[in-house]
Design a protein around this motif. Structure first.
Motif, mmCIF file in Angstrom:
data_model
loop_
_atom_site.group_PDB
_atom_site.id
_atom_site.type_symbol
_atom_site.label_atom_id
_atom_site.label_comp_id
_atom_site.label_asym_id
_atom_site.label_seq_id
_atom_site.Cartn_x
_atom_site.Cartn_y
_atom_site.Cartn_z
ATOM 1 N N ILE A 1 -8.293 -1.902 -0.876
ATOM 2 C CA ILE A 1 -8.509 -3.114 -0.084
ATOM 3 C C ILE A 1 -7.276 -3.421 0.749
ATOM 4 C CG2 ILE A 1 -8.821 -5.617 -0.229
ATOM 5 C CD1 ILE A 1 -10.662 -5.104 -2.657
ATOM 6 N N ALA A 2 -6.103 -3.394 0.106
ATOM 7 C CA ALA A 2 -4.862 -3.677 0.836
ATOM 8 C C ALA A 2 -4.634 -2.651 1.940
ATOM 9 C CB ALA A 2 -3.682 -3.696 -0.126
ATOM 10 N N ALA A 3 -4.885 -1.379 1.642
ATOM 11 C CA ALA A 3 -4.691 -0.326 2.647
ATOM 12 C C ALA A 3 -5.741 -0.414 3.745
ATOM 13 C CB ALA A 3 -4.731 1.041 1.976
ATOM 14 N N GLY A 4 -7.003 -0.619 3.355
ATOM 15 C CA GLY A 4 -8.083 -0.671 4.329
ATOM 16 C C GLY A 4 -7.929 -1.807 5.308
ATOM 17 N N LEU A 5 -7.532 -2.977 4.818
ATOM 18 C CA LEU A 5 -7.366 -4.127 5.704
ATOM 19 C C LEU A 5 -6.189 -3.946 6.650
ATOM 20 C CD1 LEU A 5 -8.147 -7.019 3.205
ATOM 21 C CD2 LEU A 5 -9.599 -6.180 5.058
ATOM 22 N N ASN A 6 -5.355 -2.962 6.353
ATOM 23 C CA ASN A 6 -4.250 -2.612 7.259
ATOM 24 C C ASN A 6 -4.495 -1.260 7.943
ATOM 25 O OD1 ASN A 6 -1.825 -4.630 7.018
ATOM 26 N ND2 ASN A 6 -2.695 -4.465 4.965
ATOM 27 N N HIS A 7 -5.740 -0.765 7.878
ATOM 28 C CA HIS A 7 -6.143 0.474 8.548
ATOM 29 C C HIS A 7 -5.248 1.655 8.150
ATOM 30 C CE1 HIS A 7 -8.614 -2.206 10.927
ATOM 31 N NE2 HIS A 7 -7.535 -2.900 11.250
ATOM 32 N N ASP A 8 -4.842 1.693 6.879
ATOM 33 C CA ASP A 8 -3.915 2.728 6.407
ATOM 34 C C ASP A 8 -4.685 3.831 5.679
ATOM 35 O OD1 ASP A 8 -1.812 4.243 5.504
ATOM 36 O OD2 ASP A 8 -0.635 2.560 4.747
ATOM 37 N N HIS A 9 -5.294 4.699 6.451
ATOM 38 C CA HIS A 9 -6.071 5.811 5.902
ATOM 39 C C HIS A 9 -5.208 6.750 5.079
ATOM 40 C CE1 HIS A 9 -7.763 9.939 6.137
ATOM 41 N NE2 HIS A 9 -8.907 9.326 5.912
ATOM 42 N N ASP A 10 -4.019 7.047 5.574
ATOM 43 C CA ASP A 10 -3.153 8.020 4.911
ATOM 44 C C ASP A 10 -2.765 7.567 3.508
ATOM 45 O OD1 ASP A 10 -3.290 9.521 7.187
ATOM 46 O OD2 ASP A 10 -1.290 9.020 7.915
ATOM 47 N N VAL B 1 -4.538 5.850 1.311
ATOM 48 C CA VAL B 1 -5.638 6.085 0.367
ATOM 49 C C VAL B 1 -5.753 7.573 0.047
ATOM 50 C CG1 VAL B 1 -8.113 5.837 -0.029
ATOM 51 C CG2 VAL B 1 -6.858 4.044 1.202
ATOM 52 N N VAL B 2 -5.684 8.402 1.067
ATOM 53 C CA VAL B 2 -5.771 9.848 0.860
ATOM 54 C C VAL B 2 -4.603 10.340 0.014
ATOM 55 C CG1 VAL B 2 -5.707 12.095 2.007
ATOM 56 C CG2 VAL B 2 -7.077 10.239 2.966
ATOM 57 N N LYS B 3 -3.413 9.845 0.289
ATOM 58 C CA LYS B 3 -2.225 10.259 -0.461
ATOM 59 C C LYS B 3 -2.328 9.845 -1.924
ATOM 60 C CE LYS B 3 2.025 11.832 -0.920
ATOM 61 N NZ LYS B 3 2.332 13.278 -0.823
ATOM 62 N N LEU B 4 -2.823 8.629 -2.187
ATOM 63 C CA LEU B 4 -2.988 8.194 -3.579
ATOM 64 C C LEU B 4 -3.963 9.113 -4.307
ATOM 65 C CD1 LEU B 4 -2.373 6.155 -5.814
ATOM 66 C CD2 LEU B 4 -4.323 4.802 -4.974
ATOM 67 N N HIS B 5 -5.055 9.435 -3.655
ATOM 68 C CA HIS B 5 -6.034 10.354 -4.251
ATOM 69 C C HIS B 5 -5.382 11.696 -4.579
ATOM 70 C CE1 HIS B 5 -9.646 12.651 -4.939
ATOM 71 N NE2 HIS B 5 -9.402 13.418 -3.888
ATOM 72 N N GLN B 6 -4.591 12.207 -3.679
ATOM 73 C CA GLN B 6 -3.927 13.492 -3.902
ATOM 74 C C GLN B 6 -2.933 13.418 -5.056
ATOM 75 O OE1 GLN B 6 -2.274 14.105 0.001
ATOM 76 N NE2 GLN B 6 -4.112 15.131 0.788
ATOM 77 N N LEU B 7 -2.158 12.357 -5.119
ATOM 78 C CA LEU B 7 -1.142 12.221 -6.163
ATOM 79 C C LEU B 7 -1.779 12.083 -7.546
ATOM 80 C CD1 LEU B 7 1.359 9.786 -4.396
ATOM 81 C CD2 LEU B 7 1.783 12.181 -4.984
ATOM 82 N N LEU B 8 -2.817 11.252 -7.645
ATOM 83 C CA LEU B 8 -3.451 11.041 -8.945
ATOM 84 C C LEU B 8 -4.236 12.277 -9.385
ATOM 85 C CD1 LEU B 8 -4.597 7.318 -8.618
ATOM 86 C CD2 LEU B 8 -2.608 8.236 -9.833
ATOM 87 N N THR B 9 -4.812 12.983 -8.428
ATOM 88 C CA THR B 9 -5.495 14.236 -8.762
ATOM 89 C C THR B 9 -4.494 15.243 -9.327
ATOM 90 O OG1 THR B 9 -7.167 13.899 -7.049
ATOM 91 C CG2 THR B 9 -6.858 16.150 -7.848
ATOM 92 N N LYS B 10 -3.337 15.314 -8.722
ATOM 93 C CA LYS B 10 -2.297 16.231 -9.200
ATOM 94 C C LYS B 10 -1.809 15.833 -10.593
ATOM 95 C CE LYS B 10 2.151 18.273 -7.853
ATOM 96 N NZ LYS B 10 3.204 18.297 -6.799
ATOM 97 N N GLN B 11 -1.709 14.546 -10.847
ATOM 98 C CA GLN B 11 -1.220 14.074 -12.134
ATOM 99 C C GLN B 11 -2.224 14.263 -13.256
ATOM 100 O OE1 GLN B 11 0.047 9.991 -11.967
ATOM 101 N NE2 GLN B 11 1.623 10.375 -10.426
ATOM 102 N N MET B 12 -3.513 13.915 -12.974
ATOM 103 C CA MET B 12 -4.492 13.817 -14.060
ATOM 104 C C MET B 12 -5.789 14.581 -13.834
ATOM 105 S SD MET B 12 -4.002 9.780 -15.055
ATOM 106 C CE MET B 12 -3.750 9.189 -13.364
ATOM 107 N N HIS C 1 0.835 -1.213 0.000
ATOM 108 C CA HIS C 1 0.000 0.000 0.000
ATOM 109 C C HIS C 1 0.867 1.260 0.000
ATOM 110 C CE1 HIS C 1 -0.068 -0.816 4.506
ATOM 111 N NE2 HIS C 1 -0.180 -2.030 4.040
ATOM 112 N N ASP C 2 1.686 1.335 -1.069
ATOM 113 C CA ASP C 2 2.605 2.456 -1.274
ATOM 114 C C ASP C 2 2.000 3.392 -2.332
ATOM 115 O OD1 ASP C 2 4.614 4.199 -2.129
ATOM 116 O OD2 ASP C 2 6.199 2.706 -1.950
ATOM 117 N N PRO C 3 1.408 4.510 -1.923
ATOM 118 C CA PRO C 3 0.719 5.380 -2.885
ATOM 119 C C PRO C 3 1.646 5.980 -3.926
ATOM 120 C CG PRO C 3 0.891 6.465 -0.753
ATOM 121 C CD PRO C 3 1.332 5.053 -0.556
#
Length: 239
Positions: free
Chosen positions: A75-84, A86-97, A14-16
């Motif tokens: 799914i991988a992040a959620g099952l490991n309770h990794d909120h940050d 998911v949020v970071k991926l959203h931020q990175l992809l929003t910035k890209q596209m 779960h590496d954004p």
């Protein structure tokens, strides 16, 4: 295969940043594979994998692959309770596209409240939202999340990566329920032994998940519909 392996690694860890870096290459590869049979039929050279244009990124087939990839990450992040993550991926992809980037629908399912829940992705996304927000799950929540996640990963390009993660999560949840939350289980004297028998299986795969769902239904006060029971029983049987 090399592009898939890069995405697999990003999802499993779960590496954004890694997923944001490799997502486009994966979308390009899968788009190329869809047209490859036509090239071969016409005896055209394979050539290199082409880049996707902004128009290409709006195609339904491309967005379906992107949503599957983003949901696998969630799914991988959620099952490991990794909120940050998911949020970071959203931020990175929003910035890209931009805000409607490929995969944005899947991530929205996991970050936004959806009511009423209609689709499988609605149910999966809301279960993951509860996990990444650290909400306490009762046995019925755990059971329903396990079923919906199993259904979702079985149709994913990342089933091999996700099944062990879900299996490990369910193993932790039901082990903790037996050890620390027996008071939350229905008829623990009779409902716990089948769970313990299922947990004795050391293999974290789809068969284990299905067997544990069958074993834990009574403890969670779940009446499994006949069709679902048959499906779970079939998955639980290892060849």
């Amino acid at each position: 295969m090399q592009r898939k392996e890069s995405v697999n690694s990003a999802i499993s860890s779960h590496d954004p940043s890694a997923l944001a870096q490799h997502l486009m290459g994966w979308l390009e590869a899968t788009a190329y594979l869809r047209v490859l049979p036509t090239l071969e039929k016409l005896s055209l050279p394979r050539g290199v994998i082409p880049n996707l244009s902004a128009v290409d990124l709006r195609e339904e087939s491309v967005r379906e692959v992107a949503d599957d990839t983003a949901m696998a990450f969630c799914i991988a992040a959620g099952l490991n309770h990794d909120h940050d993550a998911v949020v970071k991926l959203h931020q990175l992809l929003t910035k890209q596209m931009g805000p409607l980037y490929p995969g944005s629908s899947a991530i929205a399912h996991c970050l936004q409240t959806i009511d009423p829940i209609v689709t499988l992705d609605d149910a999966v996304g809301q279960a993951l939202k509860a996990m990444i927000e650290g909400k306490a799950l009762d046995p019925k929540d755990i059971w329903n999340a396990g079923l919906r996640l199993l259904q979702r990963l079985r149709s994913s390009n990342f089933v091999q990566e996700l099944a062990p993660i879900l299996a490990q999560w369910l193993r932790r949840q039901w082990s903790a329920a037996i050890d620390q939350q027996r008071f939350n289980l229905v008829r623990p004297r009779t409902s716990i032994p089948p769970i313990e028998a299922a947990l004795a299986d050391p293999t974290n795969d789809q068969s284990f998940i299905a067997a544990l769902l069958l074993a834990s239904a009574d403890a969670a006060d779940i009446e499994i519909e006949a069709d679902y029971r048959r499906q779970l029983e079939a998955i639980a049987r290892r060849a």
